[in-house]
Design an enzyme around this catalytic site. Structure first.
Site, PDB file in Angstrom:
ATOM      1  N   ASP A  54      -4.882   3.330  -2.648  1.00  0.00           N
ATOM      2  CA  ASP A  54      -3.790   4.091  -2.461  1.00  0.00           C
ATOM      3  C   ASP A  54      -3.836   4.777  -3.105  1.00  0.00           C
ATOM      4  O   ASP A  54      -2.957   5.928  -3.510  1.00  0.00           O
ATOM      5  CB  ASP A  54      -2.844   2.882  -2.585  1.00  0.00           C
ATOM      6  CG  ASP A  54      -2.467   2.117  -1.724  1.00  0.00           C
ATOM      7  OD1 ASP A  54      -2.783   2.065  -0.655  1.00  0.00           O
ATOM      8  OD2 ASP A  54      -3.168   0.410  -2.139  1.00  0.00           O
TER       9      ASP A  54
ATOM     10  N   GLY B 268      -5.652  -1.299  -4.923  1.00  0.00           N
ATOM     11  CA  GLY B 268      -5.101  -0.436  -5.156  1.00  0.00           C
ATOM     12  C   GLY B 268      -5.903   0.750  -5.409  1.00  0.00           C
ATOM     13  O   GLY B 268      -5.410   2.154  -5.972  1.00  0.00           O
ATOM     14  N   ALA B 269      -7.324   0.429  -5.167  1.00  0.00           N
ATOM     15  CA  ALA B 269      -7.719   2.277  -5.248  1.00  0.00           C
ATOM     16  C   ALA B 269      -7.807   3.321  -4.281  1.00  0.00           C
ATOM     17  O   ALA B 269      -8.049   4.081  -4.276  1.00  0.00           O
ATOM     18  CB  ALA B 269      -9.283   1.470  -5.323  1.00  0.00           C
TER      19      ALA B 269
ATOM     20  N   GLY C 235     -18.427   8.347  -4.147  1.00  0.00           N
ATOM     21  CA  GLY C 235     -17.377   8.901  -4.269  1.00  0.00           C
ATOM     22  C   GLY C 235     -17.293   8.701  -2.443  1.00  0.00           C
ATOM     23  O   GLY C 235     -15.926   7.694  -2.256  1.00  0.00           O
TER      24      GLY C 235
ATOM     25  N   ALA D 254       1.043  -0.722  -0.157  1.00  0.00           N
ATOM     26  CA  ALA D 254      -0.164  -0.079   0.353  1.00  0.00           C
ATOM     27  C   ALA D 254       0.906   1.354  -0.126  1.00  0.00           C
ATOM     28  O   ALA D 254       0.753   1.884  -0.278  1.00  0.00           O
ATOM     29  CB  ALA D 254      -0.863  -0.495   1.305  1.00  0.00           C
TER      30      ALA D 254
END
Lengths: 349, 349
Positions: free
Chosen positions: A279, A276-277, A250, A53
């Site tokens: 991060d 990874g979103a 959101g 991360a």
């Protein structure tokens, strides 16, 4: 001597290296991503990448043109060499990535997700070189180069000595009047219990300038059920700003100055891999705040980069260059205008 | 409870399973073989297989139609599930493969070798589930099903508790008047020193009925420089037969009964990967001796199966079925006759 620094014998001695702007610390791992969907035990072909991360955030900030320092240890094995090469290829400063021959580099297996589901991930990191990070790895002169520290809740979870290092780093930046961002990145499997995790993660979060929990994480950490309650929990502990990630809804942001609101998620045609979103979101928020933008604007950039990260297989390959980000922010601005016009209740004013 | 046996809840309770003929024990690992040559740190695509010297021998014996028991522990992870599946697919008895949730399954990286060179291999096995094998894993009733025990020097090297288990197994078979084969499979990296390795490996070898060292191993273990001296060392310690593997030079065999000689290596068009050749050799020797053949004939079968193992990428995929072996032995017999006719000094009479 079993500890060595790969950059030490190079032609660019540390004293003349370009100073870093951001400092991150943590554990980079080798990542084997399944080439085909299904149970990891039955997949036969894998593509090797890097994972972590904190590494993803470092990579994202480096791609935006910032000089980023990564503080870590890797083992004296093929994975360690691969990680040092990958960091260097991204332009990340590796002066404080040590090679520790005594322990292996950690690694992960990641399934090929289908239909936007979170992929199954298995980690093999116990006793890794990075888990031996400690305050012995702290270098005040190096930390003093940077203006901002980004922490995740992962590296502090891998060992007691690493948790101690996280506190030392945060305390050093705060004492110097600098900013610290913190993404809880909860990893329950790395903690002895949920109670210990909540206690330790919140103690670190309370040191941060900006805290970036996901909604589910925030609920676990604060007991509050909605984004407003989660943000209020950390604001009451002296944090300057909180952005709560809401996935397809959101994000909600709130600052100690009274700035608050929602930003919409950026629609994506197909979710390939959700890892990874968060991060990517941190890359957007931290870079924008560093550039002096408002928490609203920073949250929008977080949502934008987070959306890019879910459209690729790897954990970090969707992270944009500065030029790509500029183009995307320009087109997203017009997109947001359209969404506002059709009455999306989550679009920030 | 963290230890479980995957076979336990199946529809075939242990009490009614077909008894095993051979017993092996050791550590099975996940193996990632590089798809392309070069430094493992730079390879991006890998094919996942299984590895383990003892596992390779178990696989080879099972392919020849024998009922083989494998005694081991794997972690409660994707690698462990994969290994249990792979064992079952080969028809190996997994009643005594335990799943130990407390530790990970070990794994290896293997480079793609070129030009017949030994490929670079990196192991990540320290603290693995199998390294916690101990005399607690010994089951006399299970051992009593088998008529022969095959040991390698790898599993006894992974931990003191595993070494103790090796001795317990060997002692049990010897006390019952059964046979034990031993392949040193030297792994210096797993031992604290060469002296300790030599001492411990020779102590196990002296318990065996048949010992199968490679020439380089034999030199390290005995101090003798030639195959005759290496064999004499073990025969003097009460071993019934010794076969010294000589690579492209074939093998030398010597028994306590006075049988001795050389067998030629089986020529191969291209050496793809040398890992597993010695394990294939052991499959040939052990199966032939079990079937009552002479040490000369057993050594020839060892050379034949060893040659098959070097022609494939994986460690065990070259191991033949019973039908394949029968065809190969028939054609090799005529080949040996031709070689004898042209005066190859290494062909056995």
């Amino acid at each position: 001597m079993t500890l060595s620094n790969p950059a030490a014998p190079s032609a660019s001695p540390a004293a003349t290296a370009e100073p870093i702007t951001f400092l991150t610390y943590g554990e980079a791992m080798a990542l084997f991503v399944a080439d085909t969907p299904g149970d990891l035990a039955r997949v036969e072909r894998f593509t090797r990448r890097v994972a972590g991360a904190d590494l993803n955030v470092a990579t994202g900030l480096a791609r935006l043109g910032f000089r980023v320092g990564y503080l870590s240890r890797v083992g004296g094995d093929a994975f360690g060499r691969m990680i040092v090469d990958a960091l260097a290829a991204e332009g990340i400063d590796t002066r404080h990535v040590s090679i520790d021959d005594r322990w292996p580099t950690g690694f992960q297996l990641k399934a090929r997700a289908t239909g936007g589901a979170d992929p199954s991930v298995e980690s093999f990191r116990r006793g890794s070189a990075a888990s031996h990070l400690s305050v012995a790895d702290f270098d005040a002169a190096y930390a003093d180069e940077a203006t901002h520290l980004h922490l995740t809740g992962v590296a502090p979870a891998i060992s007691a000595s690493s948790l101690e290092l996280a506190h030392r780093l945060a305390a050093h930046f705060l004492a110097a009047g600098k900013t610290v961002s913190f993404d809880p990145n909860l990893r329950p499997a790395l903690w002895p219990s949920t109670e210990v995790m909540v206690d330790k993660v919140n103690a670190l979060a309370a040191l941060a300038t900006w805290v970036l929990p996901g909604l589910a994480e925030g609920r676990i950490l604060t007991g509050a059920s909605d984004p407003e309650g989660i943000a209020a929990f950390y604001l009451a502990r002296g944090v300057r700003g909180v952005v709560v990630k809401l996935g397809v809804e959101g994000a909600y942001y709130a600052s100690a100055d009274g700035e608050r609101g929602y930003v919409a998620a950026v629609p994506v045609a197909e979710v390939i891999d959700t890892v990874g979103a968060g991060d990517g979101f941190a890359v957007g928020v931290v870079s924008a705040l560093h550039e002096g933008f408002s928490l609203a604007r920073a949250s929008a950039r977080g949502a934008l980069i987070g959306a890019l990260a879910v459209q690729v297989i790897g954990d970090s390959e969707g992270l944009p260059s500065r030029a790509q980000l500029a183009r995307l922010e320009a087109s997203a601005a017009s997109g947001l205008a359209v969404r506002a016009a059709i009455g999306d209740p989550h679009v920030a004013p």
